[in-house]
Design a protein around this motif. Structure first.
Motif, PDB file in Angstrom:
ATOM      1  N   ILE B  84       0.882  -1.167   0.000  1.00  0.00           N
ATOM      2  CA  ILE B  84       0.000   0.000   0.000  1.00  0.00           C
ATOM      3  C   ILE B  84       0.916   1.212   0.000  1.00  0.00           C
ATOM      4  O   ILE B  84       1.878   1.281   0.780  1.00  0.00           O
ATOM      5  CB  ILE B  84      -0.941  -0.015   1.224  1.00  0.00           C
ATOM      6  N   ILE B  85       0.650   2.137  -0.902  1.00  0.00           N
ATOM      7  CA  ILE B  85       1.467   3.351  -0.945  1.00  0.00           C
ATOM      8  C   ILE B  85       0.568   4.557  -0.694  1.00  0.00           C
ATOM      9  O   ILE B  85      -0.582   4.596  -1.122  1.00  0.00           O
ATOM     10  CB  ILE B  85       2.258   3.482  -2.273  1.00  0.00           C
ATOM     11  N   ILE B  86       1.117   5.521   0.055  1.00  0.00           N
ATOM     12  CA  ILE B  86       0.357   6.711   0.451  1.00  0.00           C
ATOM     13  C   ILE B  86       1.198   7.948   0.150  1.00  0.00           C
ATOM     14  O   ILE B  86       2.378   7.986   0.482  1.00  0.00           O
ATOM     15  CB  ILE B  86       0.029   6.670   1.967  1.00  0.00           C
ATOM     16  N   GLY B  87       0.591   8.923  -0.475  1.00  0.00           N
ATOM     17  CA  GLY B  87       1.302  10.168  -0.760  1.00  0.00           C
ATOM     18  C   GLY B  87       0.722  10.819  -1.995  1.00  0.00           C
ATOM     19  O   GLY B  87      -0.379  10.486  -2.422  1.00  0.00           O
ATOM     20  N   HIS B  88       1.495  11.746  -2.570  1.00  0.00           N
ATOM     21  CA  HIS B  88       1.028  12.382  -3.794  1.00  0.00           C
ATOM     22  C   HIS B  88       1.492  11.514  -4.965  1.00  0.00           C
ATOM     23  O   HIS B  88       2.443  11.828  -5.662  1.00  0.00           O
ATOM     24  CB  HIS B  88       1.504  13.833  -3.867  1.00  0.00           C
ATOM     25  N   ILE B  89       0.781  10.398  -5.113  1.00  0.00           N
ATOM     26  CA  ILE B  89       1.208   9.326  -6.005  1.00  0.00           C
ATOM     27  C   ILE B  89       1.149   9.752  -7.467  1.00  0.00           C
ATOM     28  O   ILE B  89       2.074   9.510  -8.233  1.00  0.00           O
ATOM     29  CB  ILE B  89       0.319   8.080  -5.779  1.00  0.00           C
ATOM     30  N   VAL B  90       0.056  10.424  -7.840  1.00  0.00           N
ATOM     31  CA  VAL B  90      -0.132  10.814  -9.243  1.00  0.00           C
ATOM     32  C   VAL B  90       0.794  11.976  -9.594  1.00  0.00           C
ATOM     33  O   VAL B  90       1.477  11.957 -10.619  1.00  0.00           O
ATOM     34  CB  VAL B  90      -1.596  11.191  -9.506  1.00  0.00           C
ATOM     35  N   HIS B  91       0.831  12.970  -8.725  1.00  0.00           N
ATOM     36  CA  HIS B  91       1.598  14.175  -9.027  1.00  0.00           C
ATOM     37  C   HIS B  91       3.106  13.978  -8.950  1.00  0.00           C
ATOM     38  O   HIS B  91       3.871  14.837  -9.352  1.00  0.00           O
ATOM     39  CB  HIS B  91       1.153  15.326  -8.108  1.00  0.00           C
ATOM     40  N   GLU B 111      -0.886  -4.591 -11.000  1.00  0.00           N
ATOM     41  CA  GLU B 111      -2.194  -4.072 -10.623  1.00  0.00           C
ATOM     42  C   GLU B 111      -2.032  -2.849  -9.734  1.00  0.00           C
ATOM     43  O   GLU B 111      -1.134  -2.803  -8.896  1.00  0.00           O
ATOM     44  CB  GLU B 111      -2.912  -5.165  -9.822  1.00  0.00           C
ATOM     45  N   ILE B 112      -2.912  -1.866  -9.952  1.00  0.00           N
ATOM     46  CA  ILE B 112      -2.937  -0.710  -9.043  1.00  0.00           C
ATOM     47  C   ILE B 112      -4.393  -0.380  -8.777  1.00  0.00           C
ATOM     48  O   ILE B 112      -5.202  -0.304  -9.692  1.00  0.00           O
ATOM     49  CB  ILE B 112      -2.259   0.533  -9.656  1.00  0.00           C
ATOM     50  N   GLN B 113      -4.708  -0.225  -7.492  1.00  0.00           N
ATOM     51  CA  GLN B 113      -6.049   0.238  -7.157  1.00  0.00           C
ATOM     52  C   GLN B 113      -5.876   1.495  -6.316  1.00  0.00           C
ATOM     53  O   GLN B 113      -5.241   1.463  -5.269  1.00  0.00           O
ATOM     54  CB  GLN B 113      -6.787  -0.843  -6.374  1.00  0.00           C
ATOM     55  N   MET B 114      -6.420   2.617  -6.802  1.00  0.00           N
ATOM     56  CA  MET B 114      -6.111   3.888  -6.145  1.00  0.00           C
ATOM     57  C   MET B 114      -7.364   4.579  -5.636  1.00  0.00           C
ATOM     58  O   MET B 114      -8.406   4.545  -6.275  1.00  0.00           O
ATOM     59  CB  MET B 114      -5.355   4.783  -7.121  1.00  0.00           C
ATOM     60  N   VAL B 115      -7.231   5.231  -4.473  1.00  0.00           N
ATOM     61  CA  VAL B 115      -8.315   6.036  -3.912  1.00  0.00           C
ATOM     62  C   VAL B 115      -7.790   7.450  -3.726  1.00  0.00           C
ATOM     63  O   VAL B 115      -6.730   7.643  -3.122  1.00  0.00           O
ATOM     64  CB  VAL B 115      -8.775   5.479  -2.537  1.00  0.00           C
ATOM     65  N   MET B 116      -8.527   8.445  -4.279  1.00  0.00           N
ATOM     66  CA  MET B 116      -8.094   9.835  -4.150  1.00  0.00           C
ATOM     67  C   MET B 116      -9.195  10.619  -3.451  1.00  0.00           C
ATOM     68  O   MET B 116     -10.153  11.046  -4.077  1.00  0.00           O
ATOM     69  CB  MET B 116      -7.806  10.410  -5.527  1.00  0.00           C
ATOM     70  N   PRO B 117      -9.081  10.788  -2.131  1.00  0.00           N
ATOM     71  CA  PRO B 117     -10.183  11.385  -1.375  1.00  0.00           C
ATOM     72  C   PRO B 117     -10.399  12.877  -1.654  1.00  0.00           C
ATOM     73  O   PRO B 117     -11.517  13.352  -1.575  1.00  0.00           O
ATOM     74  CB  PRO B 117      -9.811  11.135   0.079  1.00  0.00           C
ATOM     75  N   GLY B 118      -9.353  13.632  -1.964  1.00  0.00           N
ATOM     76  CA  GLY B 118      -9.522  15.072  -2.196  1.00  0.00           C
ATOM     77  C   GLY B 118      -8.359  15.601  -2.986  1.00  0.00           C
ATOM     78  O   GLY B 118      -7.292  14.975  -3.026  1.00  0.00           O
ATOM     79  N   ILE B 119      -8.556  16.765  -3.583  1.00  0.00           N
ATOM     80  CA  ILE B 119      -7.553  17.278  -4.521  1.00  0.00           C
ATOM     81  C   ILE B 119      -6.173  17.471  -3.889  1.00  0.00           C
ATOM     82  O   ILE B 119      -5.167  17.063  -4.440  1.00  0.00           O
ATOM     83  CB  ILE B 119      -8.048  18.586  -5.169  1.00  0.00           C
ATOM     84  N   SER B 123      -3.140  10.541  -1.796  1.00  0.00           N
ATOM     85  CA  SER B 123      -3.853   9.393  -2.345  1.00  0.00           C
ATOM     86  C   SER B 123      -3.299   8.122  -1.714  1.00  0.00           C
ATOM     87  O   SER B 123      -2.170   8.107  -1.209  1.00  0.00           O
ATOM     88  CB  SER B 123      -3.645   9.302  -3.850  1.00  0.00           C
ATOM     89  N   THR B 124      -4.094   7.080  -1.788  1.00  0.00           N
ATOM     90  CA  THR B 124      -3.665   5.783  -1.271  1.00  0.00           C
ATOM     91  C   THR B 124      -3.888   4.752  -2.363  1.00  0.00           C
ATOM     92  O   THR B 124      -4.930   4.774  -3.014  1.00  0.00           O
ATOM     93  CB  THR B 124      -4.508   5.392  -0.032  1.00  0.00           C
ATOM     94  N   ALA B 125      -2.933   3.888  -2.569  1.00  0.00           N
ATOM     95  CA  ALA B 125      -3.100   2.868  -3.608  1.00  0.00           C
ATOM     96  C   ALA B 125      -2.572   1.525  -3.133  1.00  0.00           C
ATOM     97  O   ALA B 125      -1.614   1.457  -2.367  1.00  0.00           O
ATOM     98  CB  ALA B 125      -2.368   3.276  -4.877  1.00  0.00           C
ATOM     99  N   ARG B 126      -3.251   0.477  -3.599  1.00  0.00           N
ATOM    100  CA  ARG B 126      -2.703  -0.861  -3.420  1.00  0.00           C
ATOM    101  C   ARG B 126      -2.014  -1.218  -4.730  1.00  0.00           C
ATOM    102  O   ARG B 126      -2.576  -1.056  -5.803  1.00  0.00           O
ATOM    103  CB  ARG B 126      -3.810  -1.869  -3.130  1.00  0.00           C
ATOM    104  N   ILE B 127      -0.782  -1.622  -4.634  1.00  0.00           N
ATOM    105  CA  ILE B 127      -0.002  -1.882  -5.843  1.00  0.00           C
ATOM    106  C   ILE B 127       0.554  -3.298  -5.759  1.00  0.00           C
ATOM    107  O   ILE B 127       1.094  -3.703  -4.730  1.00  0.00           O
ATOM    108  CB  ILE B 127       1.097  -0.782  -6.009  1.00  0.00           C
ATOM    109  N   THR B 128       0.347  -4.060  -6.834  1.00  0.00           N
ATOM    110  CA  THR B 128       0.807  -5.445  -6.855  1.00  0.00           C
ATOM    111  C   THR B 128       2.034  -5.551  -7.748  1.00  0.00           C
ATOM    112  O   THR B 128       2.003  -5.095  -8.893  1.00  0.00           O
ATOM    113  CB  THR B 128      -0.297  -6.376  -7.387  1.00  0.00           C
ATOM    114  N   ILE B 129       3.077  -6.128  -7.209  1.00  0.00           N
ATOM    115  CA  ILE B 129       4.291  -6.341  -7.996  1.00  0.00           C
ATOM    116  C   ILE B 129       4.484  -7.843  -8.176  1.00  0.00           C
ATOM    117  O   ILE B 129       4.321  -8.612  -7.223  1.00  0.00           O
ATOM    118  CB  ILE B 129       5.528  -5.722  -7.298  1.00  0.00           C
TER     119      ILE B 129
END
Lengths: 328, 163
Positions: B84-91, B111-119, B123-129
């Motif tokens: 699980i990764i947390i931070g400004h993942i997209v930016h 696989e990546i599943q991402m949740v972006m609660p606010g601008i 963000s938080t994502a589950r990432i499969t390697i």
């Protein structure tokens, strides 16, 4: 057996209450809190000193100091249960040194001196033929050091992993169960008295790191220090992290991890399957030992609390009483 | 792989020997004898780890020992770990993060599943390697850790390796 008790807060009072309730053959001959002290070679009346503390906030007379008690009072074992000072372990460290140098046993719940100076204190105790015990410093009521030294004596310890901080475990449990944010769960923990006004020490993983240093140094004699631990706290964990973990029947816990080979000391939030033995809820602690003879063992119990910590301190005292102190 | 061999004593050992000689790591064997079968051959399924280039010679070797390979199901990247990764993942350039792991050749983000609660919120994502070998997974994890430090991302790693 006669003991001198330093520190009369929650832990110190817990010890006094248990000793007042049960006949364990242990007498308190000297007692000090941060403001006052009392010495009575015939044994202090615990009921009256507990009542006085409740009424006045002090246990004895001003002018009798901890330092004086350690140096001059008549006791077999020093019981040091003042709050932890992570910076230099003082004044507890000096008090323990003085007692050991006088040939007195020492028992402490104070992580500071043990994390900072275990090798030196151990050498001092050995040189004087006395015991230094610190069961209460790690995972409260769980008798981890007795287990490591005696119950599992002769084993090689390959790794230790554990949930060693009740505050963090409470926050993560609540975030997972109710979808709370970190701030909301922290506020709730504070209201219930599970978190300090300044929770930094707990939530940033420092408390767990100190416990890991104590464990690693006890088992492997590493001489590790706090800066040797790779520490990440839980303060950046989001509720989304817990819900993403939940979807895979997993959760997040703050895990302290010490591995002998390749040498690793790490504190970090980790993903664990919900049926993993280290996934405990609320303020509970859990610790898994990986050993070469006994295999894997996990212990679960309360990590803090007045009576729980008293249990660990008294266990140490009974050990000293039975193995080292003769007479009634 | 699914193997077909004669139903005579010692045949299973005969079939497994070439696999270990080829440096294969046998993970599981499913060997079901059907009592009502009138066939004089049996089917055995073997799950194994093997370097890809050794597969051809192994099949030849098995054939010479009277064992026929009926079917081969290949999964190149058998080690899988979720983070699980947390931070400004997209930016912090998510495609660069993925690319740094993918271009190793021995591991990839599957696989990546991402949740972006606010601008402006993290963000938080589950990432499969996935990776070919345990060592490769370890190397991929180290790359992920390095990226995390560089991009100020919190990585939550699993406690135990999941095969």
């Amino acid at each position: 057996m006669k003991i001198a008790l330093l520190g009369f807060g929650s832990v110190g009072q817990g010890i006094a209450r248990v000793l007042a309730e049960r006949d364990l053959g242990i007498t308190i001959t000297a007692l000090a809190d941060s403001k006052s002290g009392i010495i009575d070679p015939n044994g202090i009346s615990l009921e009256s000193v507990l009542a006085r503390k409740e009424q006045t906030g002090s246990c004895g007379k001003t002018g009798i100091t901890a330092e004086e008690i350690v140096r001059t009072a008549d006791y077999d074992a020093l019981v040091e249960v003042t709050p932890t000072n992570v910076q230099d372990g003082e004044p507890a460290l000096s008090h323990i040194r003085t007692a050991l140098a006088r040939g007195k046993h020492a028992v402490t719940s104070n992580k500071g001196p043990i994390a900072i100076a275990l090798p030196q204190l151990r050498a001092l105790a050995q040189g004087r033929g006395v015991q230094l015990r610190y069961e209460a410093t790690v995972c409260g009521a769980i008798p981890i050091f007795h287990t490591l030294e005696h119950g599992l004596g002769g084993n090689r310890f390959l790794a230790i992993r554990g949930v060693m901080n009740g505050t963090c475990n409470y926050i993560l449990s609540r975030m997972a169960a109710e979808g709370l944010t970190y701030d909301q769960a922290l506020m709730e923990a504070r209201q219930l008295g599970y978190a300090e006004a300044d929770p930094t020490y707990d939530v940033r993983g420092i408390d767990t790191a100190i416990k890991l240093v104590i464990l690693a140094n006890s088992i492997w004699g590493l001489g590790a220090r706090l800066p040797d631990v790779d520490v990440t706290g839980i303060d950046r964990v989001t509720p989304e992290a817990l819900s993403l973990a939940e979807k895979q029947d997993c959760t997040v816990r703050l895990i302290g991890e010490a591995i002998q080979e390749p040498s690793l000391l790490r504190v970090s939030p980790r993903i664990l399957s919900k049926d993993h033995p280290l996934v405990v809820y609320g303020t509970l602690n859990a610790i898994t030992l990986e050993t070469d003879l006994a295999g894997e063992l996990t212990f679960i119990g309360k990590g803090a609390g007045s009576r729980e910590t008293a249990s660990a301190v008294i266990g140490d005292l009974i050990f000293i009483r039975d193995c080292y102190v003769k007479g009634p | 792989m699914k193997l077909e061999m004669k139903d005579t004593p010692g045949q299973l050992v005969t079939a497994l020997k070439p696999i270990s000689e080829a440096g294969g790591n046998i993970i599981a064997i499913v060997h079901q004898r059907d009592a009502t079968s009138t066939s004089d051959t049996i089917d055995v399924q073997v799950v194994l780890e093997l370097a890809e280039k050794r597969l051809g010679p192994l099949i030849e070797d098995l054939k010479q020992h009277g064992v026929r390979v009926q079917r081969i199901g290949k999964e190149r990247l058998i080690h899988r770990r979720d983070f699980i990764i947390i931070g400004h993942i997209v930016h912090t350039d998510l495609s660069d993060t993925v690319d740094q792991i993918d271009r190793t050749g021995f591991s990839e983000v599957s696989e990546i599943q991402m949740v972006m609660p606010g601008i402006h919120e993290p963000s938080t994502a589950r990432i499969t390697i996935k990776a070919t070998h345990a060592d490769d997974m370890q190397r991929a994890v180290e790359i992920l850790r390095r990226i995390a430090v560089h991009k100020d991302i919190l990585v939550i790693e699993p406690v135990e390796e999941v095969l």
